[in-house]
Design an enzyme around this catalytic site. Structure first.
Site, PDB file in Angstrom:
ATOM      1  N   ARG A  66       0.843  -1.200   0.000  1.00 48.42           N
ATOM      2  CA  ARG A  66       0.000   0.000   0.000  1.00 48.42           C
ATOM      3  C   ARG A  66       0.878   1.250   0.000  1.00 48.42           C
ATOM      4  O   ARG A  66       0.540   2.275  -0.556  1.00 48.42           O
ATOM      5  CB  ARG A  66      -0.959   0.016   1.200  1.00 48.42           C
ATOM      6  CG  ARG A  66      -1.640   1.365   1.398  1.00 48.42           C
ATOM      7  CD  ARG A  66      -2.978   1.313   2.113  1.00 48.42           C
ATOM      8  NE  ARG A  66      -2.994   0.506   3.307  1.00 48.42           N
ATOM      9  CZ  ARG A  66      -2.445   0.845   4.483  1.00 48.42           C
ATOM     10  NH1 ARG A  66      -1.806   1.986   4.628  1.00 48.42           N
ATOM     11  NH2 ARG A  66      -2.531   0.028   5.513  1.00 48.42           N
ATOM     12  N   TYR A 119     -12.980  18.034 -16.302  1.00 45.75           N
ATOM     13  CA  TYR A 119     -13.496  16.672 -16.451  1.00 45.75           C
ATOM     14  C   TYR A 119     -14.700  16.459 -15.526  1.00 45.75           C
ATOM     15  O   TYR A 119     -14.696  16.936 -14.383  1.00 45.75           O
ATOM     16  CB  TYR A 119     -12.361  15.701 -16.119  1.00 45.75           C
ATOM     17  CG  TYR A 119     -12.757  14.259 -16.179  1.00 45.75           C
ATOM     18  CD1 TYR A 119     -12.918  13.616 -17.394  1.00 45.75           C
ATOM     19  CD2 TYR A 119     -12.974  13.527 -15.020  1.00 45.75           C
ATOM     20  CE1 TYR A 119     -13.286  12.291 -17.452  1.00 45.75           C
ATOM     21  CE2 TYR A 119     -13.338  12.201 -15.065  1.00 45.75           C
ATOM     22  CZ  TYR A 119     -13.500  11.585 -16.288  1.00 45.75           C
ATOM     23  OH  TYR A 119     -13.871  10.262 -16.342  1.00 45.75           O
ATOM     24  N   ASP A 191      -4.303  19.215 -15.039  1.00 45.16           N
ATOM     25  CA  ASP A 191      -4.605  17.892 -15.596  1.00 45.16           C
ATOM     26  C   ASP A 191      -4.050  17.859 -17.018  1.00 45.16           C
ATOM     27  O   ASP A 191      -4.506  18.581 -17.892  1.00 45.16           O
ATOM     28  CB  ASP A 191      -6.125  17.677 -15.578  1.00 45.16           C
ATOM     29  CG  ASP A 191      -6.545  16.288 -16.058  1.00 45.16           C
ATOM     30  OD1 ASP A 191      -5.815  15.694 -16.868  1.00 45.16           O
ATOM     31  OD2 ASP A 191      -7.617  15.818 -15.629  1.00 45.16           O
ATOM     32  N   LYS A 216      -5.725   6.586 -19.927  1.00 45.57           N
ATOM     33  CA  LYS A 216      -5.944   7.088 -21.276  1.00 45.57           C
ATOM     34  C   LYS A 216      -4.685   6.912 -22.133  1.00 45.57           C
ATOM     35  O   LYS A 216      -4.292   5.809 -22.388  1.00 45.57           O
ATOM     36  CB  LYS A 216      -6.400   8.542 -21.204  1.00 45.57           C
ATOM     37  CG  LYS A 216      -7.518   8.792 -20.166  1.00 45.57           C
ATOM     38  CD  LYS A 216      -8.830   8.151 -20.553  1.00 45.57           C
ATOM     39  CE  LYS A 216      -9.894   8.249 -19.466  1.00 45.57           C
ATOM     40  NZ  LYS A 216     -10.123   9.587 -18.959  1.00 45.57           N
TER      41      LYS A 216
END
Ligand SMILES: *Cc1c(COP(=O)(O)O)cnc(C)c1O
Length: 410
Positions: A66, A119, A191, A216
């Site tokens: 983690r 977004y 972004d 993406k």
């Protein structure tokens, strides 16, 4: 975390070379030429003192996945090479990266300035979740640099930018807004998913932190999800701490797939943007097309800003069909070399209307208020041959034209 950079200097090589080699300059275990997928939750120690040193960060090594994982760290080094920065933190999705970076730096009483065209998911964080913890958010008209500057000047802690925007391909001037943000001491987050590190370097323009949906273009094959945050180590150590505790870590299998995809990023982008430009120019000639949004077109309202701040115009575009949703429903099923789906940045060409893609979370009224008409279709151009993509569109439009003529009784 950094491997032996002296072995393979990457500071003066091209982006394509960096995409292949950064993060992987030195040998992997077992002399493997590819990054091993280290599928281990924990790492064992006989020597308790050594274990403790690693736990404190005083010695290199891993404790628990983690917190950090070797495969994930290779991916983090790779994006550092491409964004030309010190440090990066990987997350399970792009939205995990975006929300975590916002929660890392914002608390009760803070103020964020951003634009209406961010977004859809990011927009929901701004409108639904941040206000709940007492963060004030002002979303400005994306095209109005004056309004954004005015809002920044009123005082803010974070300026959040996204350019080009989804799905309208608007461009905001990064340098200009960074300079306004620096005057009030705001942290600037951008972004860079649509542009990719190849076409835009926000950190070089003064942005503090870059975020990516690695799902993406970076991954490029639509088979893994991930998010990346990058910037100076003094900021990334806070983001890493947030991830360690809040737990949206990236799993090593996805990290491996993203690493593999990133190696071909430069080749993919080159081919995709050749086709994107050709498709944009072709769409301008179609009578059923009301508008074409592509920053590479000279009549795009902010073409001059795109020329200044981008190295290429990318492979995302959108267009508006006359006849709205009816025409969309006629055109899309005719396409043969494309998916109709809610993602982007893959090797396949992907079409989708805003209703089911970028703005699936919004109502019709909200979309219209944002200036997104029902006839708007987004294209993520894939790596297919340019001529095939154009002829596919041509035959689909021939069908649409026939249907429309029938409808008006011609
Ligand atoms: C897809 C996307 C996101 C969200 O990323 P996920 O990996 O889907 O969580 C954020 N920003 C932009 C611009 C995107 O296209």
């Amino acid at each position: 975390m950094n491997k032996n950079l002296g072995v393979m200097p990457l500071n003066h090589v091209g982006e394509g070379t960096k995409a292949v080699w950064s993060g992987e300059q030195t040998a992997h275990p077992y002399r493997a030429t590819q990054t091993p997928i280290v599928a281990s939750a924990a790492y064992g120690y006989q020597d308790i003192d050594e274990w403790y040193d690693v736990a404190l960060g005083a010695a290199p090594g891993f404790i628990y996945s983690r917190m950090s994982n070797p495969t994930v760290e290779t991916l983090e080094s790779k994006i550092c090479g491409l964004e030309n920065t010190e440090s990066a933190v990987a997350f399970s999705t792009g939205m995990a990266a975006i929300s975590s970076v916002l929660y890392t730096f914002l608390s009760n009483g803070c103020r964020v300035v951003s634009t209406k065209d961010s977004y859809g998911g990011t927009n929901k964080v701004f409108e639904e979740f941040l206000p709940r913890m007492g963060v004030r958010v002002t979303l400005c008209e994306t095209h109005s640099h004056e309004q954004i500057e005015d809002e920044i000047a009123k005082g803010c802690d974070v300026l959040y930018l996204e350019t080009p925007t989804n799905p309208s391909l608007k461009i905001v001037d990064i340098k200009r807004l960074v300079s306004a943000a620096k005057k009030v001491g705001a942290l600037v987050i951008a972004d860079n998913t649509f542009a990719t590190p190849l076409n835009q370097s926000p950190l070089a323009l003064g942005v503090d932190i870059v975020v990516h949906s690695a799902t993406k273009f970076l991954s490029g094959h639509a088979d893994a999800m991930g998010g990346l945050v990058c910037g100076a180590e003094n900021l990334m150590e806070k983001v890493r701490h947030y991830r360690e505790i809040n737990g949206a870590s990236l799993d090593p299998f996805s990290a491996y797939l993203i690493i593999r995809g990133m190696k071909t990023l430069a080749l993919r982008i080159r081919q995709q943007q050749i086709s994107a430009k050709a498709i944009a120019e072709y769409l301008l000639t179609e009578p059923m097309v009301e508008a074409v949004n592509y920053p590479g077109l000279p009549d795009h309202p902010n073409h001059h800003i795109a020329c200044e701040q981008m190295h290429g115009f990318g492979s995302m575009l959108s267009f508006v069909l006359i006849g709205g949703m009816d025409t969309v429903k006629t055109l899309l099923p005719q396409l043969r070399y494309a998916h109709c789906a809610g993602n982007l940045g893959a090797v396949e060409t992907i079409y989708g209307p805003a209703r089911t893609t970028s703005h699936v979370e919004n109502t019709l009224e909200e979309r219209l208020a944002l200036g997104i008409s029902e006839g708007l279709v987004r294209i993520s151009v894939g790596i297919e041959d340019t001529e095939d993509l154009i002829s596919d569109l041509k035959q689909a439009f021939e069908f649409v034209n026939k249907c429309c003529h029938k409808a008006v009784g011609v």
